[in-house]
Enzyme design. Sequence first.
Site, PDB file in Angstrom:
ATOM      1  N   TRP A 102       0.829  -1.217   0.000  1.00 20.16           N
ATOM      2  CA  TRP A 102       0.000   0.000   0.000  1.00 20.16           C
ATOM      3  C   TRP A 102       0.853   1.253   0.000  1.00 20.16           C
ATOM      4  O   TRP A 102       0.482   2.271  -0.595  1.00 20.16           O
ATOM      5  CB  TRP A 102      -1.023  -0.020   1.138  1.00 20.16           C
ATOM      6  CG  TRP A 102      -2.136  -0.983   0.834  1.00 20.16           C
ATOM      7  CD1 TRP A 102      -2.408  -2.151   1.497  1.00 20.16           C
ATOM      8  CD2 TRP A 102      -3.103  -0.893  -0.231  1.00 20.16           C
ATOM      9  NE1 TRP A 102      -3.484  -2.779   0.903  1.00 20.16           N
ATOM     10  CE2 TRP A 102      -3.925  -2.040  -0.139  1.00 20.16           C
ATOM     11  CE3 TRP A 102      -3.342   0.031  -1.232  1.00 20.16           C
ATOM     12  CZ2 TRP A 102      -4.990  -2.275  -1.032  1.00 20.16           C
ATOM     13  CZ3 TRP A 102      -4.397  -0.196  -2.129  1.00 20.16           C
ATOM     14  CH2 TRP A 102      -5.197  -1.335  -2.023  1.00 20.16           C
ATOM     15  N   ASP A 170      -1.597   6.432   6.518  1.00 15.19           N
ATOM     16  CA  ASP A 170      -2.692   5.577   6.056  1.00 15.19           C
ATOM     17  C   ASP A 170      -3.018   4.576   7.166  1.00 15.19           C
ATOM     18  O   ASP A 170      -2.222   3.690   7.464  1.00 15.19           O
ATOM     19  CB  ASP A 170      -2.235   4.863   4.767  1.00 15.19           C
ATOM     20  CG  ASP A 170      -3.308   3.962   4.169  1.00 15.19           C
ATOM     21  OD1 ASP A 170      -4.362   3.765   4.817  1.00 15.19           O
ATOM     22  OD2 ASP A 170      -3.084   3.456   3.049  1.00 15.19           O
ATOM     23  N   LYS A 194     -12.524  -1.732   6.111  1.00 12.84           N
ATOM     24  CA  LYS A 194     -11.692  -2.677   6.855  1.00 12.84           C
ATOM     25  C   LYS A 194     -12.171  -2.764   8.300  1.00 12.84           C
ATOM     26  O   LYS A 194     -12.729  -3.748   8.730  1.00 12.84           O
ATOM     27  CB  LYS A 194     -10.217  -2.278   6.844  1.00 12.84           C
ATOM     28  CG  LYS A 194      -9.426  -2.099   5.541  1.00 12.84           C
ATOM     29  CD  LYS A 194      -9.851  -2.709   4.336  1.00 12.84           C
ATOM     30  CE  LYS A 194      -9.099  -2.755   3.065  1.00 12.84           C
ATOM     31  NZ  LYS A 194      -8.008  -1.940   2.756  1.00 12.84           N
TER      32      LYS A 194
HETATM   33  C1  LIG Z   1      -7.516  -1.343   1.506  1.00 11.02           C
HETATM   34  C2  LIG Z   1      -6.423  -0.370   1.654  1.00 11.02           C
HETATM   35  C3  LIG Z   1      -6.293   0.725   0.787  1.00 11.02           C
HETATM   36  C4  LIG Z   1      -7.211   0.942  -0.394  1.00 11.02           C
HETATM   37  O1  LIG Z   1      -8.473   1.258   0.029  1.00 11.02           O
HETATM   38  P1  LIG Z   1      -9.637   1.648  -1.020  1.00 11.02           P
HETATM   39  O2  LIG Z   1     -10.678   2.168  -0.108  1.00 11.02           O
HETATM   40  O3  LIG Z   1     -10.005   0.409  -1.752  1.00 11.02           O
HETATM   41  O4  LIG Z   1      -9.091   2.682  -1.925  1.00 11.02           O
HETATM   42  C5  LIG Z   1      -5.269   1.614   1.017  1.00 11.02           C
HETATM   43  N1  LIG Z   1      -4.421   1.452   2.030  1.00 11.02           N
HETATM   44  C6  LIG Z   1      -4.504   0.406   2.882  1.00 11.02           C
HETATM   45  C7  LIG Z   1      -3.525   0.282   3.986  1.00 11.02           C
HETATM   46  C8  LIG Z   1      -5.510  -0.536   2.713  1.00 11.02           C
HETATM   47  O5  LIG Z   1      -5.608  -1.560   3.562  1.00 11.02           O
END
Ligand SMILES: *Cc1c(COP(=O)(O)O)cnc(C)c1O
Length: 358
Positions: A102, A170, A194
């Site tokens: 990511w 993030d 998530k």
């Molecule tokens: C799932 C995830 C993303 C992407 O998320 P979207 O909502 O599908 O754009 C980005 N960073 C991390 C750490 C993730 O787990």
Amino acid sequence: MARVYNFSAGPAMVPDAVLKRAQEEMLDWNGTGMSVMEMSHRGKTYVSIAEKAMADLRDLMAIPANYKILFLQGGATGQFAAIPLNLLGDKKVADYVNTGSWSKKAISEAKKYCQVNVVAEPAKFNTVPEQAEWKVNPDAAYLHTCHNETIEGVEFPFIPETGDVPLVSDFSSTILSRPIDVSKFGLIYAGTQKNIGPAGMAVVIVREDLIGKAAASTPSVIDYKLQSEADSMLNTPPTYTWYMAGLVFEYLKEIGGLEKVAEINQRKAQKLYQAIDQSNFYSSPVEPNCRSWMNVPFILADSSLDKTFIEEAKKNGLETLAGHRSVGGMRASIYNAMPEVGVDALISFMQEFERTRG
Ligand SMILES: *Cc1c(COP(=O)(O)O)cnc(C)c1O
């Protein structure tokens, strides 16, 4: 009806209590005769639902008053672009720590808008490089980390100290998993699918002084200033996802807040890692000090048994255990909504599988 234990990395499980409440309120929210998804986002009723969700999140995470909360569309990936567009100002460079898949995606998106300085990158994505080794650019507009790499299962065991350079992180797969000191960050963002609720939104928690520097070319829907002034309703927001997120925040408060949630998460993760470490059949590829509480990758000693493992797990009500296609092996995502008995069931299954096949 039998609910399974779904170890998916996202979209992921939502607490039963929240789903039942949503079910009860589906056709008639609180005597309005309407489903929440049928309400005008400008109406008094929906605005009260929306404001409560934001207030509950602020309360849960103890978000200081000088931070704005934004609920935006485009998921976490949308933020990969929104962050450089909003935060660069007159700077040209941004620092990024590369700890895995990511981080890499965030870096390649940022490269469209600025010069990216990769301050650290381990040879193998199973660890977080110590901050003393980072090669930061003092003129960077911000420093970006992925606090929990969902695919590799690597979680920062510390919060970086970045001085005057805002720390941007993030938190998609670890937000709400434990209390954190929000004041150490300039900006925290997370996709909702998530550890919050349904897909469709990104939560952005941003310090006020970082708002208002967006490049002229920034699309309005991801302009932090415009969205902040419009209470995240510059256009029609994902009203139902917002409501569901609100139900999850309320539920987490009811069960004791993030201190309590952290206690449960730590116990769940510890017993799973312990089961992996104690066996000669399963192993964890991640260095012990940065093992994620939320995403637990593990490898079978004999990878020819991977397919059988996944099939038999499924027969036992344990679903979505295959590792990400880019890394293989297994991965159990054990977010807040995965009950402890689900982790216990996984451990029992793993032990039985090892006994009969190992
Ligand atoms: C799932 C995830 C993303 C992407 O998320 P979207 O909502 O599908 O754009 C980005 N960073 C991390 C750490 C993730 O787990």
